[in-house]
Enzyme design. Structure first.
Site, mmCIF file in Angstrom:
data_model
loop_
_atom_site.group_PDB
_atom_site.id
_atom_site.type_symbol
_atom_site.label_atom_id
_atom_site.label_comp_id
_atom_site.label_asym_id
_atom_site.label_seq_id
_atom_site.Cartn_x
_atom_site.Cartn_y
_atom_site.Cartn_z
ATOM 1 N N ASN A 126 0.843 -1.194 0.000
ATOM 2 C CA ASN A 126 0.000 0.000 0.000
ATOM 3 C C ASN A 126 0.880 1.247 0.000
ATOM 4 O O ASN A 126 1.424 1.640 1.032
ATOM 5 C CB ASN A 126 -0.912 -0.007 1.235
ATOM 6 C CG ASN A 126 -1.802 1.227 1.298
ATOM 7 O OD1 ASN A 126 -1.855 2.032 0.370
ATOM 8 N ND2 ASN A 126 -2.510 1.377 2.405
ATOM 9 N N CYS A 129 -2.279 5.168 0.676
ATOM 10 C CA CYS A 129 -3.230 5.614 1.685
ATOM 11 C C CYS A 129 -3.196 7.129 1.848
ATOM 12 O O CYS A 129 -2.152 7.701 2.135
ATOM 13 C CB CYS A 129 -2.926 4.957 3.024
ATOM 14 S SG CYS A 129 -4.043 5.502 4.320
ATOM 15 N N LYS A 164 -0.605 -1.373 -4.560
ATOM 16 C CA LYS A 164 -1.897 -0.682 -4.528
ATOM 17 C C LYS A 164 -1.675 0.796 -4.785
ATOM 18 O O LYS A 164 -0.970 1.476 -4.024
ATOM 19 C CB LYS A 164 -2.602 -0.906 -3.190
ATOM 20 C CG LYS A 164 -4.055 -0.438 -3.202
ATOM 21 C CD LYS A 164 -4.825 -0.993 -2.023
ATOM 22 C CE LYS A 164 -6.310 -0.687 -2.152
ATOM 23 N NZ LYS A 164 -7.101 -1.281 -1.042
#
Length: 301
Positions: A126, A129, A164
């Site tokens: 990730n 975020c 991501k």
């Protein structure tokens, strides 16, 4: 009989439906609602090297056709996840697990991956975020930043590595290609869009953090567009995520280029959303004369 199986980075999934990280906890707690083994895979809650309390409250805001969250990666830290959460999930779930990892420096990403990777089937990195002030989003909004963290994690990761991506960029394709060139095995997109709500009576932002990640059905067309762009520009598989509510949405994502599809905010509205989508998928396939889901991936030119 229709065939719902797909291959994601060499990992066989019995169907393409995956609860998205942050919307399904660490998975095991959802077993009280239904047999988790109907799912294609599970992406567990985002994990950082050290425990995090997250952002101050209030950190949720409602909006039409979606929601805002500014949770801020609240989690118990990698060591606890390895010792408690992942073993608990493994006792209840025999399908592949995606370990979603986050960090505030390249060294933190590397160490978090080193701890988590041996206990999961794929790593979901990730770098997108939007709720964390120093890190996260910063890595995912430039080609150089994205490539640097992917390359560093790739060196210590012996699992398929999905990255991501953030939609809060001007050119998703260039960042997707930078991740591919740096060693990513696949991509997940999109994470949440950055949004804001104001309480007009109090004349203050609703959330303590002022801004947060916008998710839900309203973002589906944006997610679909980015999945289409990234999947056609890169040679690695894409996991589509963003506003998915139904089996029809799953098929649409796959036609755009997604190999698998994550379901996010809909899990918060209906804890059995993924189960319902899995159950309805064969019926939708029959209606559309689709025999094998793998055959429709990226059919939109």
């Amino acid at each position: 009989m229709v065939d719902t199986k797909v291959d994601l980075c060499g990992i066989a999934l019995q169907n393409p439906v995956i609860p998205a990280s942050g919307t399904f906890g660490f998975g095991a707690e959802m077993a009280e609602y239904y047999d988790l083994n109907v799912l294609g895979a599970i992406s567990v809650k985002g994990t950082t090297l050290h425990p995090r309390f997250g952002n101050p409250t209030p950190r949720i805001a409602e909006c039409e056709n979606g929601m805002l969250n500014s949770v801020g990666l609240q989690n118990p830290g990698a060591e606890h996840v390895v010792k408690e959460e992942l073993p608990s999930l493994r006792r209840r779930f025999s399908q592949p697990i995606l370990g979603n990892i986050c960090g505030f420096s390249i060294d933190e990403y590397r160490e978090c991956c080193r701890l988590i990777a041996p206990h999961v089937d794929l790593i979901e990195l990730n770098i997108s975020c939007p709720n964390v002030h120093n890190g996260g989003m910063a890595f995912g909004t430039t080609c150089d930043g994205a490539a640097a963290v992917v390359k560093a994690v790739r060196e210590v990761c012996d699992r398929p590595l999905l990255v991501k991506l953030s939609p809060n960029v001007t050119d998703i394709v260039s960042i997707a290609k930078a991740c591919e060139d740096a060693g990513a095995d696949g991509l997940t997109l999109i994470n949440t869009l950055l949004g804001m709500r104001i309480d007009i009576r109090r004349r203050q932002p609703i959330m303590a953090n002022k801004m947060g990640g916008f998710s839900g059905p309203a973002v589906f067309p944006v997610a679909l567009r980015m999945v289409y762009q990234a999947s056609h520009a890169c040679h690695i598989p894409v996991v589509g995520c963003g506003g998915v509510q139904s089996a029809e949405n799953v098929v649409e994502m796959m036609m755009a280029g997604a190999t698998a599809v994550e379901v996010g905010s809909e899990n918060l509205r209906n804890p059995e959303a993924c189960k319902k989508i899995v159950e309805e998928l064969p019926e939708v396939m029959n209606k559309l004369n689709i025999n094998k889901l793998q055959d429709i991936i990226g059919i939109i030119e």
